[in-house]
Design a protein around this motif. Structure first.
Motif, short mmCIF file in Angstrom:
data_model
loop_
_atom_site.label_atom_id
_atom_site.label_comp_id
_atom_site.label_asym_id
_atom_site.label_seq_id
_atom_site.Cartn_x
_atom_site.Cartn_y
_atom_site.Cartn_z
N UNK A 18 -4.68 -4.63 -16.16
CA UNK A 18 -3.90 -3.45 -15.86
C UNK A 18 -4.44 -3.53 -13.57
N UNK A 19 -2.92 -3.38 -12.63
CA UNK A 19 -4.05 -3.30 -11.52
C UNK A 19 -3.53 -2.08 -10.67
N UNK A 20 -3.37 -1.45 -9.42
CA UNK A 20 -2.48 -1.09 -8.76
C UNK A 20 -2.79 -1.57 -8.03
N UNK A 21 -1.58 -1.95 -6.76
CA UNK A 21 -1.59 -2.26 -5.71
C UNK A 21 -1.08 -1.51 -4.93
N UNK A 22 -1.58 -0.98 -3.19
CA UNK A 22 -1.95 -0.20 -2.10
C UNK A 22 -2.02 -0.73 -0.82
N UNK A 23 -0.99 -0.08 0.37
CA UNK A 23 -0.72 -0.45 0.93
C UNK A 23 -0.77 0.34 2.35
N UNK A 24 -1.53 -0.49 3.14
CA UNK A 24 -2.05 0.10 4.36
C UNK A 24 -0.93 0.60 5.55
N UNK A 25 -1.16 1.46 6.07
CA UNK A 25 -0.20 1.62 6.99
C UNK A 25 -0.63 1.71 8.57
N UNK A 26 0.50 -0.01 8.89
CA UNK A 26 0.24 -0.17 9.79
C UNK A 26 0.18 -0.13 11.06
N UNK A 27 0.97 0.98 10.87
CA UNK A 27 0.94 1.87 12.52
C UNK A 27 0.05 2.67 12.59
N UNK A 28 -1.04 3.83 11.64
CA UNK A 28 -1.80 3.93 11.57
C UNK A 28 -2.71 4.00 10.45
N UNK A 29 -4.06 3.77 11.42
CA UNK A 29 -4.71 3.20 10.07
C UNK A 29 -5.96 3.74 9.75
N UNK A 30 -5.70 5.30 10.00
CA UNK A 30 -6.68 6.29 8.93
C UNK A 30 -5.95 6.92 7.91
N UNK A 31 -4.63 6.76 8.03
CA UNK A 31 -2.72 7.27 7.24
C UNK A 31 -4.00 7.24 5.47
N UNK A 32 -3.82 7.61 4.58
CA UNK A 32 -3.64 7.62 3.28
C UNK A 32 -2.66 5.94 3.39
N UNK A 33 -3.43 5.02 2.06
CA UNK A 33 -2.63 3.37 1.99
C UNK A 33 -1.64 4.15 0.56
N UNK A 34 0.03 3.65 0.55
CA UNK A 34 0.80 3.97 0.54
C UNK A 34 0.23 3.06 -1.42
N UNK A 35 0.58 3.84 -2.64
CA UNK A 35 0.52 3.12 -3.67
C UNK A 35 1.92 2.36 -4.08
N UNK A 36 2.10 1.07 -4.18
CA UNK A 36 3.31 0.41 -4.63
C UNK A 36 3.40 0.42 -5.71
N UNK A 37 2.57 0.92 -6.40
CA UNK A 37 2.91 0.82 -8.14
C UNK A 37 2.12 -0.01 -8.75
N UNK A 38 2.00 0.14 -10.42
CA UNK A 38 2.02 -0.65 -11.10
C UNK A 38 1.65 -2.10 -11.17
#
Length: 137
Positions: free
Chosen positions: A24-44
């Motif tokens: 099992x894993x979870x994938x996260x995507x960083x915000x290209x426009x705001x490097x300090x923003x929390x990564x978005x949880x794409x899902x399992x």
């Protein structure tokens, strides 16, 4: 480039999702426009590690160094990653270069990987990941 065969692709997807060694894993995507923003949880998703990354034989030392950058070559792994959501659903995603993957191989330990590269084939997308060797403590 040839079109991916949908039937082969679906079979490859099912093989990863049902593989006994897939984690099992979870994938996260960083915000290209705001490097300090929390990564978005794409899902399992399910991740199946397929080994250590081996650079192509034809690469010279410069090409290997450029590919690895500042990361140690032994941190590079190959894997297949498949989203658990149905491909036609709004929750479906494909991991992309620049995403992060959190795995829990056991005993509550979280191991993070960075998606460095990927290649599409009829048997699915193959990823090259870099293990984040920094402790999350």
């Amino acid at each position: 480039m040839s079109q991916l065969d949908p039937q082969q692709r679906l079979a490859a997807r099912q093989a990863i999702l049902s593989h006994p060694d897939a984690q099992d894993c979870t994938v996260y995507r960083p915000d290209d426009n705001d490097p300090d923003a929390e990564e978005r949880d794409l899902g399992d998703a399910k991740i199946l590690f397929t080994g250590s990354f081996q650079p192509p034989q034809e690469w010279d030392a410069r090409q290997r160094d450029e590919y690895c950058g500042d990361s140690a070559p032994e941190l590079f792994m190959t894997a297949a990653i498949e989203c658990e959501a149905k491909p036609s659903s709004a929750a479906y995603f494909s991991a992309e270069i620049g995403d992060y993957v959190a795995t829990m191989p056991g005993l509550g330990e979280v191991v993070m990987f960075y998606v460095h590269d990927c290649v599409d084939a009829d048997n699915g997308r193959s990823y090259v990941l870099i293990r984040d060797d920094e402790s999350l403590d």
